[in-house]
Design a protein around this motif. Structure first.
Motif, PDB file in Angstrom:
ATOM      1  N   HIS A  48      -2.533   5.432   5.870  1.00 47.69           N
ATOM      2  CA  HIS A  48      -2.940   4.291   5.054  1.00 47.69           C
ATOM      3  C   HIS A  48      -3.891   4.774   3.968  1.00 47.69           C
ATOM      4  O   HIS A  48      -4.588   5.768   4.161  1.00 47.69           O
ATOM      5  CB  HIS A  48      -3.588   3.199   5.913  1.00 47.69           C
ATOM      6  N   VAL A  49      -3.909   4.090   2.863  1.00 48.82           N
ATOM      7  CA  VAL A  49      -4.788   4.462   1.759  1.00 48.82           C
ATOM      8  C   VAL A  49      -5.700   3.293   1.401  1.00 48.82           C
ATOM      9  O   VAL A  49      -6.919   3.431   1.362  1.00 48.82           O
ATOM     10  CB  VAL A  49      -3.968   4.911   0.522  1.00 48.82           C
ATOM     11  N   CYS A  50      -5.130   2.122   1.189  1.00 50.83           N
ATOM     12  CA  CYS A  50      -5.979   1.002   0.735  1.00 50.83           C
ATOM     13  C   CYS A  50      -6.674   0.302   1.901  1.00 50.83           C
ATOM     14  O   CYS A  50      -7.705  -0.328   1.716  1.00 50.83           O
ATOM     15  CB  CYS A  50      -5.162  -0.002  -0.075  1.00 50.83           C
ATOM     16  N   TYR A  51      -6.147   0.417   3.105  1.00 51.70           N
ATOM     17  CA  TYR A  51      -6.745  -0.268   4.258  1.00 51.70           C
ATOM     18  C   TYR A  51      -8.031   0.416   4.694  1.00 51.70           C
ATOM     19  O   TYR A  51      -8.094   1.645   4.787  1.00 51.70           O
ATOM     20  CB  TYR A  51      -5.756  -0.278   5.428  1.00 51.70           C
ATOM     21  N   GLY A  59      -3.587  -4.715   0.988  1.00 54.31           N
ATOM     22  CA  GLY A  59      -2.167  -4.381   1.157  1.00 54.31           C
ATOM     23  C   GLY A  59      -1.494  -3.921  -0.112  1.00 54.31           C
ATOM     24  O   GLY A  59      -0.377  -4.352  -0.414  1.00 54.31           O
ATOM     25  N   ASN A  60      -2.136  -3.063  -0.877  1.00 50.66           N
ATOM     26  CA  ASN A  60      -1.531  -2.713  -2.169  1.00 50.66           C
ATOM     27  C   ASN A  60      -0.899  -1.329  -2.239  1.00 50.66           C
ATOM     28  O   ASN A  60      -0.172  -1.028  -3.166  1.00 50.66           O
ATOM     29  CB  ASN A  60      -2.564  -2.890  -3.304  1.00 50.66           C
ATOM     30  N   CYS A  61      -1.162  -0.442  -1.270  1.00 53.43           N
ATOM     31  CA  CYS A  61      -0.686   0.933  -1.462  1.00 53.43           C
ATOM     32  C   CYS A  61       0.687   1.176  -0.851  1.00 53.43           C
ATOM     33  O   CYS A  61       1.371   2.113  -1.235  1.00 53.43           O
ATOM     34  CB  CYS A  61      -1.694   1.932  -0.882  1.00 53.43           C
ATOM     35  N   ARG A  62       1.095   0.370   0.106  1.00 52.72           N
ATOM     36  CA  ARG A  62       2.409   0.439   0.786  1.00 52.72           C
ATOM     37  C   ARG A  62       2.609   1.749   1.552  1.00 52.72           C
ATOM     38  O   ARG A  62       3.721   2.135   1.847  1.00 52.72           O
ATOM     39  CB  ARG A  62       3.593   0.236  -0.184  1.00 52.72           C
ATOM     40  N   GLN A  63       1.522   2.445   1.869  1.00 59.07           N
ATOM     41  CA  GLN A  63       1.654   3.706   2.592  1.00 59.07           C
ATOM     42  C   GLN A  63       1.858   3.477   4.088  1.00 59.07           C
ATOM     43  O   GLN A  63       2.329   4.344   4.803  1.00 59.07           O
ATOM     44  CB  GLN A  63       0.401   4.569   2.339  1.00 59.07           C
ATOM     45  N   CYS A  64       1.516   2.272   4.564  1.00 57.35           N
ATOM     46  CA  CYS A  64       1.499   2.022   6.015  1.00 57.35           C
ATOM     47  C   CYS A  64       2.767   1.307   6.497  1.00 57.35           C
ATOM     48  O   CYS A  64       2.739   0.648   7.540  1.00 57.35           O
ATOM     49  CB  CYS A  64       0.278   1.193   6.365  1.00 57.35           C
ATOM     50  N   ILE A  78       4.197  -4.100   5.761  1.00 54.42           N
ATOM     51  CA  ILE A  78       2.982  -3.268   5.769  1.00 54.42           C
ATOM     52  C   ILE A  78       2.217  -3.574   7.068  1.00 54.42           C
ATOM     53  O   ILE A  78       1.918  -4.727   7.374  1.00 54.42           O
ATOM     54  CB  ILE A  78       2.107  -3.486   4.515  1.00 54.42           C
ATOM     55  N   CYS A  80      -0.777  -2.927   7.895  1.00 50.26           N
ATOM     56  CA  CYS A  80      -2.191  -3.314   7.799  1.00 50.26           C
ATOM     57  C   CYS A  80      -2.361  -4.825   7.648  1.00 50.26           C
ATOM     58  O   CYS A  80      -3.456  -5.343   7.849  1.00 50.26           O
ATOM     59  CB  CYS A  80      -2.872  -2.595   6.642  1.00 50.26           C
TER      60      CYS A  80
END
Ligand code: SF4
Ligand code: SF4
Ligand code: FES
Length: 529
Positions: A48-51, A59-64, A78, A80
């Motif tokens: 995760h990046v934005c969490y 919930g903006n990076c969509r990495q999770c 997502i 998170c």
């Protein structure tokens, strides 16, 4: 769209357990949290990046991303911002190529215009992008070299580099303590959310749109707040860097001592990051019940004075009392072990000695983040051990012939009020620093600073917390206060553990607690401190 998001609900010991299915395997997870935390609770880490657990979820990076089985089949969600529901079916990269590819694509987007700065980036070694990249299989970049980097963020700081590539602003001065590297920013919005929701002073914003988005302060304004260095902690990349720490030390060369910041009675949990016998930085240590992940600039930067103006150790035989009454005064940073030693000394001296503690500094209101406002860190410990407030001593100073202060710089805190102590002829200062009280003393005896000792304190929330010693003491001959005082009392404690045993005799609330059993996040004492 509203700029305000929900704080994540984190699992606790009281969380109800529910059954969900992860990669077709039934697992019991905390039922009152988000999927990212629930998966973590069963050992499945989700990149995760934005969490951030103590910031509202954006919930903006969509990495999770994970896949969830729903009425219309499996879809990417997502983790998170997806609440746990009983019976939900989730698929992670362990079973889903789609999740693996989606995370990989997200990461590729994030890195496409990211500079190749790792060798000179202060975040290297603790960078979320690096960690995610290493875990995701170190995918090869597919950027065609003829296109190169193409940064479209803040137009004010763009430049063309030697290879003809469009680059973003480097070391942009956005405030007295922080430099911003614009092209390392991944627009995760954590710093914005920290300033808005925790510092409650919105000083940062995301400007521009799409790939032109960039982080900035408001026009003509600077980032300047008592908690602004926390944005360098929450920033998952090397975009936000602290001026004081830039290029000082590679983080993997630092060792870490978990301890307590003894400048305030909340007792913020901290790491002392040290190397070569000196502290390079102080970082917040996560304690959900105390300071969460936050630390004030004052507490964080205080270490810069820890090794300055130190008092040398002298022969203990210089500590001589004269006839008459003895005032024993503990400063706010005295540990329970120091207090127990003082109490033992009082017992050895009999009725002629009295115990006082505290400070002449003003008590401020709590800031609601990581400070209680009370500069007497171990005030609760002093109350538990029956120390009277130092204000009482000022009123009755004429009764005493001897004064022993322990890390209590009363003259430095309020010279006018402390003048009353001039009536006491035999003044002895035990202090880490050659401060105003040491200078006024007949004998000034150097001891260890709180960052160099083991021990315990009781914070303003009635939590018994443990201090550890960083190996940064400038002179091995300097001893912890409890060792010097207990020796004067004729029963020298050789360790904090021994001193704590004595404290247990004095404080019923400590009776069932052993030194080794105190956890790194402390122990809540029963009743009021
Ligand atoms: S933020 Fe720094 S350490 Fe992280 S990937 Fe970028 S250059 Fe490397
Ligand atoms: S500066 Fe850091 S915390 Fe702020 S948006 Fe950029 S990457 Fe996120
Ligand atoms: S961590 Fe979930 S969207 Fe960023």
């Amino acid at each position: 769209m509203s700029n305000y998001y929900n704080m994540p609900k984190l699992p606790t010991e009281a969380s109800p357990k529910v059954e969900i299915f992860v990669d077709d395997r039934a697992v019991m997870v905390p039922g009152d949290t988000n999927l990212l935390e629930a998966l973590k609770a069963v050992g499945i880490e989700t990149p995760h990046v934005c969490y951030h657990p103590y910031l509202p979820v954006s919930g903006n990076c969509r990495q999770c991303l994970v896949e969830q089985e729903g009425p219309r089949g499996r879809m990417l969600v997502i983790s998170c911002y997806t609440p746990v529901t009983p019976g939900m079916k989730i698929y992670t990269p362990a079973s889903s190529a789609r999740v693996k590819n989606a995370r990989k694509a997200t990461q590729e987007f994030m890195l496409v215009n990211h500079p190749l700065d790792c060798p000179i980036c202060d975040k290297a070694g603790e960078c979320t992008l690096q960690e995610n990249y290493m875990e995701a299989g170190q995918n090869e970049g597919r950027l065609r070299p003829e296109y190169g980097k193409n940064y479209h963020g803040n137009p004010e700081h763009q430049f063309i580099d030697a290879k003809g590539q469009l680059r973003g602003g480097k070391h942009v001065d956005i405030g007295p303590r922080i430099l911003l590297d614009e092209e390392r920013c991944v627009q995760c919005d954590r710093c914005v959310r920290f300033m808005r929701s925790i510092a409650k002073d919105e000083q940062l914003q995301l400007a521009g749109r799409a790939d032109h988005t960039y982080i900035t302060t408001f026009p003509g304004e600077k980032l300047d707040h008592e908690y602004d260095l926390c944005v360098t902690d929450v920033c998952p990349t090397g975009a936000m860097t602290a001026k004081y720490f830039r290029f000082q030390k590679r983080v993997w060369l630092l060792a870490h001592t978990p301890t307590i910041s003894m400048d305030d009675s909340l007792g913020a949990n901290i790491w002392l990051d040290y190397a070569d016998g000196r502290i390079y930085r102080v970082m917040p240590r996560c304690n959900p019940e105390v300071n969460r992940s936050w630390l004030s600039n004052t507490s964080r930067l205080a270490f810069q004075q820890f090794d300055k103006n130190r008092l040398p150790a002298i022969d203990a035989s210089a500590l001589q009392l004269v006839g008459g009454k003895v005032a024993l005064v503990a400063g706010g940073a005295c540990t329970n072990e120091d207090l127990a030693a003082l109490k033992m000394l009082k017992e050895a001296l009999g009725d002629r000695a009295e115990l006082f503690g505290g400070s002449l500094l003003k008590v401020n209101a709590p800031d609601g983040i990581a400070k209680s406002g009370d500069p007497v860190a171990n005030r609760a410990g002093m109350q538990l051990m029956g120390f009277a407030d130092v204000a009482e001593l000022l009123k009755r100073a004429g009764e005493f012939s001897n004064l022993i202060t322990v890390n209590a710089d009363l003259y430095g805190e309020d010279a006018a009020a402390a003048k009353a102590l001039d009536k006491i002829s035999n003044r002895i200062a035990l202090s880490a620093f050659d401060d105003a009280t040491a200078k006024k003393a007949k004998v000034a005896f150097g001891i260890r600073h709180w960052s160099e000792v083991q021990g315990t304190m009781v914070n303003s929330l009635n939590i018994l917390q443990k201090l550890s010693a960083a190996p940064t003491c400038p002179d091995e001959k300097l001893l912890p206060a409890y060792e010097v005082i207990s020796a004067l009392a004729g029963n020298k404690f050789n360790s904090a553990c021994e001193a704590f045993k004595k404290a247990r005799e004095y404080v019923p609330a400590f009776a069932d607690i052993t030194y080794d059993a105190i956890k790194s996040t402390g122990k809540l004492l029963g009743g009021n401190a």
